[in-house]
Design an enzyme around this catalytic site. Sequence first.
Site, PDB file in Angstrom:
ATOM      1  N   ASP A  84      46.082  28.105  39.901  1.00 28.70           N
ATOM      2  CA  ASP A  84      45.322  28.226  41.406  1.00 28.70           C
ATOM      3  C   ASP A  84      44.345  26.987  41.298  1.00 28.70           C
ATOM      4  OD1 ASP A  84      45.007  29.684  43.514  1.00 28.70           O
ATOM      5  OD2 ASP A  84      43.289  30.797  42.647  1.00 28.70           O
ATOM      6  N   HIS A  85      44.021  26.607  42.700  1.00 26.34           N
ATOM      7  CA  HIS A  85      43.172  25.774  42.919  1.00 26.34           C
ATOM      8  C   HIS A  85      43.210  24.462  42.219  1.00 26.34           C
ATOM      9  CE1 HIS A  85      40.926  27.810  46.173  1.00 26.34           C
ATOM     10  NE2 HIS A  85      41.041  28.902  45.416  1.00 26.34           N
ATOM     11  N   HIS A 210      42.257  34.279  50.318  1.00 29.50           N
ATOM     12  CA  HIS A 210      41.446  33.797  49.109  1.00 29.50           C
ATOM     13  C   HIS A 210      40.229  34.489  49.512  1.00 29.50           C
ATOM     14  CE1 HIS A 210      43.522  30.287  47.200  1.00 29.50           C
ATOM     15  NE2 HIS A 210      44.593  30.571  47.968  1.00 29.50           N
ATOM     16  N   GLY A 211      39.381  34.400  48.468  1.00 32.72           N
ATOM     17  CA  GLY A 211      38.124  35.111  48.726  1.00 32.72           C
ATOM     18  C   GLY A 211      38.047  36.729  48.928  1.00 32.72           C
ATOM     19  N   SER A 213      37.577  39.175  46.846  1.00 34.20           N
ATOM     20  CA  SER A 213      36.381  40.244  46.445  1.00 34.20           C
ATOM     21  C   SER A 213      35.469  40.763  47.427  1.00 34.20           C
ATOM     22  CB  SER A 213      35.850  39.603  45.157  1.00 34.20           C
ATOM     23  OG  SER A 213      36.688  39.145  44.145  1.00 34.20           O
ATOM     24  N   ASN A 232      44.500  37.017  46.882  1.00 34.82           N
ATOM     25  CA  ASN A 232      43.676  36.321  45.934  1.00 34.82           C
ATOM     26  C   ASN A 232      42.302  37.029  45.348  1.00 34.82           C
ATOM     27  OD1 ASN A 232      45.976  34.638  45.991  1.00 34.82           O
ATOM     28  ND2 ASN A 232      44.589  32.970  45.648  1.00 34.82           N
ATOM     29  N   THR A 235      36.452  37.408  41.751  1.00 35.91           N
ATOM     30  CA  THR A 235      35.191  37.553  41.505  1.00 35.91           C
ATOM     31  C   THR A 235      34.668  39.108  41.323  1.00 35.91           C
ATOM     32  OG1 THR A 235      34.383  35.652  42.899  1.00 35.91           O
ATOM     33  CG2 THR A 235      32.714  37.446  42.427  1.00 35.91           C
TER      34      THR A 235
HETATM   35  O1  G3H Z   1      41.903  31.808  44.482  1.00 36.32           O
HETATM   36  C1  G3H Z   1      40.913  32.604  44.100  1.00 36.32           C
HETATM   37  C2  G3H Z   1      40.541  33.450  45.099  1.00 36.32           C
HETATM   38  O2  G3H Z   1      40.237  32.888  46.186  1.00 36.32           O
HETATM   39  C3  G3H Z   1      39.613  34.328  44.396  1.00 36.32           C
HETATM   40  O3  G3H Z   1      38.220  34.683  45.383  1.00 36.32           O
HETATM   41  O4  G3H Z   1      36.753  35.305  43.568  1.00 36.32           O
HETATM   42  O5  G3H Z   1      36.251  35.267  45.645  1.00 36.32           O
HETATM   43  O6  G3H Z   1      37.645  37.029  44.799  1.00 36.32           O
HETATM   44  P1  G3H Z   1      37.292  35.675  44.849  1.00 36.32           P
HETATM   45 ZN    ZN Z   2      40.743  30.863  46.227  1.00 34.37          ZN
END
Ligand code: G3H
Ligand code: ZN
Length: 281
Positions: A84-85, A210-211, A213, A232, A235
């Site tokens: 990832d990333h 993404h993001g 969480s 995804n 966190t």
């Molecule tokens: O690629 C990973 C995710 O975007 C995780 O995002 O840590 O905010 O849940 P997050």
């Molecule tokens: Zn991400």
Amino acid sequence: MTVVRTDELVAQARRRRGAVAAVNIITLEHAEAVAQAAAATGTAVILQLSENAVRFHGGQLEPVSLAAAAIARHCDVPIALHLDHVTDEALLAQVAGSVFSSVMYDAGALPHEENVERTRRAAAFAHGAGLWVEAELGYVGGKADAPASAHAPGVRTDPDEAAAFVAATGVDALAVAVGSSHAMTSRTARLDDALIARLSEAVPVPLVLHGSSGVPDDELRRAVVAGIAKVNFGTGLNVAMTATIRGCLDADAALVDPRRYLAPARTAMADTVGALLQVLA
Ligand code: G3H
Ligand code: ZN
């Protein structure tokens, strides 16, 4: 159980008009927790390792990825492995012939033309190695090295630009900016479902959130209905892990055996992932 391919799990999710969870791991306990939750709920899942996590492991991709693959192999439900990333082309080069069946190449922080050109080259390379490729258009804010403008409220992926980006780069999936932000420790994000639906209409490949969480359960469910196929999540595991460890250490100043706090921390992460998998079921 054999390790499966990411594209297989995403395609299955799309066929049922649902989404597959893709969970970021850092330590062995993260990976064990994800596999535990997947087995307990009977749900296929993607184990993701980010470039940042590889950096945490001294820049060594192999030890942590082989451990994750072994955990996946020993699980009773299908698990795929995703890198990832990735921004570093030297790391991208290592993914060929590795345990990963997919990679997210992240040039989303670069100027648009450069993002297109680099992503096109990365996708051609990764396709040559038999990998499924995800990329990003419209910055999903919150990463430590994010440019200031990316944090501005209202940063969103434009559907026409997204369609052109996919056509120009040949990527297999697209991460979109629709209101979520990386590394949120409270679940207060509000997503633009109408935009997700328009993106889903305009773009021929699966959309990735993404993001996640920071996204409440009902928002996640609506995002999936609107067209998100890969969710995804990272966190949330760290919040659960760290709160549990903090509680254990606060409760017993003499505690030194890491198993005494890592075991409950792993259970807390498994519970968090289990709850996510139920939401996406
Ligand atoms: O690629 C990973 C995710 O975007 C995780 O995002 O840590 O905010 O849940 P997050
Ligand atoms: Zn991400």
